[in-house]
Design a protein around this motif. Structure first.
Motif, mmCIF file in Angstrom:
data_model
loop_
_atom_site.group_PDB
_atom_site.id
_atom_site.type_symbol
_atom_site.label_atom_id
_atom_site.label_comp_id
_atom_site.label_asym_id
_atom_site.label_seq_id
_atom_site.Cartn_x
_atom_site.Cartn_y
_atom_site.Cartn_z
ATOM 1 N N LEU A 162 1.041 -0.973 -0.428
ATOM 2 C CA LEU A 162 -0.630 0.198 0.075
ATOM 3 C C LEU A 162 0.674 1.034 0.235
ATOM 4 O O LEU A 162 1.666 1.190 1.015
ATOM 5 N N LYS A 163 0.739 2.039 -1.039
ATOM 6 C CA LYS A 163 1.571 3.541 -1.106
ATOM 7 C C LYS A 163 -0.049 4.520 -1.489
ATOM 8 O O LYS A 163 -0.630 4.323 -2.250
ATOM 9 N N ASP A 197 2.676 -1.707 4.776
ATOM 10 C CA ASP A 197 1.723 -0.138 4.407
ATOM 11 C C ASP A 197 3.691 0.478 4.065
ATOM 12 O O ASP A 197 4.153 0.570 5.009
ATOM 13 N N ASP A 244 3.973 2.883 2.800
ATOM 14 C CA ASP A 244 4.346 4.710 3.185
ATOM 15 C C ASP A 244 4.935 5.086 4.992
ATOM 16 O O ASP A 244 5.647 5.871 5.510
ATOM 17 N N GLY A 245 3.969 3.898 5.759
ATOM 18 C CA GLY A 245 4.893 3.423 7.152
ATOM 19 C C GLY A 245 5.780 3.182 7.422
ATOM 20 O O GLY A 245 6.226 3.290 8.762
ATOM 21 N N PRO A 280 1.993 4.112 10.845
ATOM 22 C CA PRO A 280 0.768 3.467 9.648
ATOM 23 C C PRO A 280 0.469 5.221 9.186
ATOM 24 O O PRO A 280 0.058 6.054 9.515
ATOM 25 N N ARG A 281 0.047 4.474 7.396
ATOM 26 C CA ARG A 281 0.104 5.191 6.625
ATOM 27 C C ARG A 281 -0.907 5.700 5.966
ATOM 28 O O ARG A 281 -1.721 6.059 5.456
ATOM 29 N N ASN A 282 -1.836 3.784 6.061
ATOM 30 C CA ASN A 282 -2.732 3.367 5.037
ATOM 31 C C ASN A 282 -3.677 2.774 6.085
ATOM 32 O O ASN A 282 -3.918 1.610 5.550
ATOM 33 N N VAL A 319 -5.727 -0.366 4.352
ATOM 34 C CA VAL A 319 -6.348 -1.974 5.495
ATOM 35 C C VAL A 319 -7.763 -2.149 6.473
ATOM 36 O O VAL A 319 -8.189 -3.419 6.064
ATOM 37 N N TRP A 377 -3.782 -2.831 15.863
ATOM 38 C CA TRP A 377 -3.506 -3.379 14.888
ATOM 39 C C TRP A 377 -4.349 -5.031 14.580
ATOM 40 O O TRP A 377 -5.715 -5.564 14.261
#
Length: 239
Positions: free
Chosen positions: A9-10, A51, A53-54, A60-62, A66, A92
């Motif tokens: 994920l981005k 993640d 970006d995370g 966490p960024r996405n 998620v 999470w």
């Protein structure tokens, strides 16, 4: 051997990187939850989420993407990327993630890994990402002096569920996994080892299974490019 379709994920999208380079990201799906449903409908038993970006940001960024995936499927999901403290692990797991993957903190805060593994048996994995056998952290940007096998052995008695071993040089390159190194690591420890990086064909998956040592394989770009048919691969691995 379990096949884990990967969703990286981005910016809320499903992408694949080439050897961990964020600048070399290819967007494959703007709706990761829809992609997750397709994988589940094809018969996948697990999903592997990262993640990206995370991983670079250290947090966490996405989360929205998620959470959408968790709502879209009923199969278990493992998640890594930017999980650097116990509160994030707990959050999470409470949200429905079946297994949390800890990478950077395995090097920088090994006691934290042991702590959460004791608190959540079977739900913590260690991600070991390496270039030429040496561990890299913080989104693969920082290389350490630690050897992958030494790090894996350090957690043998921690109660972790699995080790996800990524050969960074092979990741996203479609050049085949590092079967020899992955199998050697798997034979060096009692913890199940999941191969990540480079799987480009059904033959690669069968070769990993043939080692008799590797417990699972993560497949990303090959599924998106069509080089591996998920249904056919799952059937072949069951045969």
């Amino acid at each position: 051997m379990i096949l884990y379709p990967a969703i990286d994920l981005k910016d809320g999208q499903a992408v694949r990187l080439l050897r961990g380079e964020m600048a070399a990201a290819t967007v494959f799906d703007s709706d990761p939850a829809a992609r997750a449903r397709l994988f589940a409908e094809a018969g996948a038993e697990w999903l592997h989420l990262v993640d990206l970006d995370g991983a670079f940001a250290g947090a966490p960024r996405n989360a929205q993407a998620v959470e959408a995936i968790l709502k879209a499927v009923t199969i278990p999901v493992q998640l890594g990327g930017g999980i650097r403290d116990r509160a994030t692990v707990e959050r999470w797991l409470a949200a429905g993630v079946a297994r949390v993957i800890l990478g950077t903190v395995a090097v920088e805060q090994p006691d934290l890994v042991r702590e959460v593994a004791r608190a959540h048996p079977g739900r913590i994995a260690v991600g070991i990402d390496a270039r030429e056998g040496r561990v890299a952290t913080r989104g693969w940007v920082e290389e350490t002096g630690a050897m992958a096998t030494d790090l894996a052995r350090a957690f043998e008695d921690a109660g972790i569920a699995a080790i996800i071993y990524t050969d960074i040089a092979r990741d996203g390159a479609m050049g085949g996994p590092n079967i020899e190194a992955t199998a050697a690591l798997a034979r060096a420890v009692s913890v199940p080892v999941i191969a990540s990086g480079g799987v480009s064909s059904l033959a690669d998956l069968l070769a990993l299974r043939a080692t008799g040592a590797v417990a699972g394989a993560i497949v990303g770009r090959a599924l998106y490019d069509g080089a591996v048919d998920l249904r056919a691969a799952l059937e072949a691995l069951k045969a």
